[in-house]
Design a protein around this motif. Structure first.
Motif, PDB file in Angstrom:
ATOM      1  N   PRO A   2       0.842  -1.200   0.000  1.00  0.00           N
ATOM      2  CA  PRO A   2       0.000   0.000   0.000  1.00  0.00           C
ATOM      3  C   PRO A   2       0.882   1.256   0.000  1.00  0.00           C
ATOM      4  O   PRO A   2       1.966   1.247   0.566  1.00  0.00           O
ATOM      5  CB  PRO A   2      -0.807  -0.113   1.299  1.00  0.00           C
ATOM      6  N   SER A   3       0.392   2.303  -0.653  1.00  0.00           N
ATOM      7  CA  SER A   3       1.155   3.553  -0.712  1.00  0.00           C
ATOM      8  C   SER A   3       1.139   4.234   0.656  1.00  0.00           C
ATOM      9  O   SER A   3       0.363   3.861   1.538  1.00  0.00           O
ATOM     10  CB  SER A   3       0.521   4.501  -1.733  1.00  0.00           C
ATOM     11  N   LYS A   4       1.978   5.225   0.791  1.00  0.00           N
ATOM     12  CA  LYS A   4       2.062   5.991   2.031  1.00  0.00           C
ATOM     13  C   LYS A   4       0.677   6.558   2.387  1.00  0.00           C
ATOM     14  O   LYS A   4       0.241   6.483   3.531  1.00  0.00           O
ATOM     15  CB  LYS A   4       3.084   7.116   1.824  1.00  0.00           C
ATOM     16  N   GLU A   5      -0.021   7.093   1.378  1.00  0.00           N
ATOM     17  CA  GLU A   5      -1.348   7.685   1.598  1.00  0.00           C
ATOM     18  C   GLU A   5      -2.354   6.613   2.004  1.00  0.00           C
ATOM     19  O   GLU A   5      -3.159   6.822   2.908  1.00  0.00           O
ATOM     20  CB  GLU A   5      -1.838   8.411   0.330  1.00  0.00           C
ATOM     21  N   GLU A   6      -2.304   5.459   1.326  1.00  0.00           N
ATOM     22  CA  GLU A   6      -3.213   4.362   1.678  1.00  0.00           C
ATOM     23  C   GLU A   6      -2.958   3.895   3.105  1.00  0.00           C
ATOM     24  O   GLU A   6      -3.888   3.664   3.869  1.00  0.00           O
ATOM     25  CB  GLU A   6      -3.030   3.174   0.721  1.00  0.00           C
ATOM     26  N   LEU A   7      -1.679   3.763   3.463  1.00  0.00           N
ATOM     27  CA  LEU A   7      -1.330   3.339   4.821  1.00  0.00           C
ATOM     28  C   LEU A   7      -1.838   4.334   5.863  1.00  0.00           C
ATOM     29  O   LEU A   7      -2.366   3.925   6.899  1.00  0.00           O
ATOM     30  CB  LEU A   7       0.181   3.169   4.960  1.00  0.00           C
ATOM     31  N   LYS A   8      -1.682   5.620   5.576  1.00  0.00           N
ATOM     32  CA  LYS A   8      -2.166   6.641   6.514  1.00  0.00           C
ATOM     33  C   LYS A   8      -3.663   6.467   6.741  1.00  0.00           C
ATOM     34  O   LYS A   8      -4.134   6.517   7.874  1.00  0.00           O
ATOM     35  CB  LYS A   8      -1.874   8.055   5.985  1.00  0.00           C
ATOM     36  N   LYS A   9      -4.402   6.264   5.651  1.00  0.00           N
ATOM     37  CA  LYS A   9      -5.848   6.085   5.736  1.00  0.00           C
ATOM     38  C   LYS A   9      -6.197   4.824   6.533  1.00  0.00           C
ATOM     39  O   LYS A   9      -7.079   4.825   7.382  1.00  0.00           O
ATOM     40  CB  LYS A   9      -6.443   5.967   4.323  1.00  0.00           C
TER      41      LYS A   9
END
Length: 119
Positions: A38-45
């Motif tokens: 998962p991308s950094k943004e996906e992980l944050k979410k």
């Protein structure tokens, strides 16, 4: 709601989780966590949605985690650096990671799966 399952085919825990999902007839989008982390943004979410602390998303028993000496490095890293690190290598992420955008499970515990993914 589409369920996304991030797993690693050779991981025993992932195999158990997949077997449970399949046995329960739960449909999911299967993502190879190493080939497509998962991308950094996906992980944050995902982390935000889960309500769990970021440290729960590390595969602390993995070789990569130990090789990089992350136990000692993580406390001094910013949250942004940690997300960057996790997104850079799927082997650092605790697996399986399952989410539908509303609920998140990290690792496999049958009771958690029953509570969250049984229809």
């Amino acid at each position: 709601m589409v369920i996304t399952y991030y797993g690693y085919p050779k991981c025993g825990t992932c195999k158990k989780a997949k077997a449970w999902l399949d046995a329960e007839g739960v449909s999911y989008h299967d993502v190879h966590i190493v080939e497509t982390p998962p991308s950094k943004e996906e992980l944050k979410k995902i982390v935000e949605t889960s309500g769990k602390p970021l440290k729960k998303f590390y595969n602390t028993s993995g070789m990569k985690y130990r090789e990089l000496g992350l136990k000692d490095k993580i406390p001094s890293m910013s949250e942004d650096e940690q997300f960057e690190l996790l997104a850079s290598d799927g082997m650092l992420i605790k697996r399986p990671l399952v989410t539908d955008g509303v609920k998140v499970t990290v690792g496999y515990k049958e009771s958690d799966f029953t509570e969250n993914w049984k229809s």
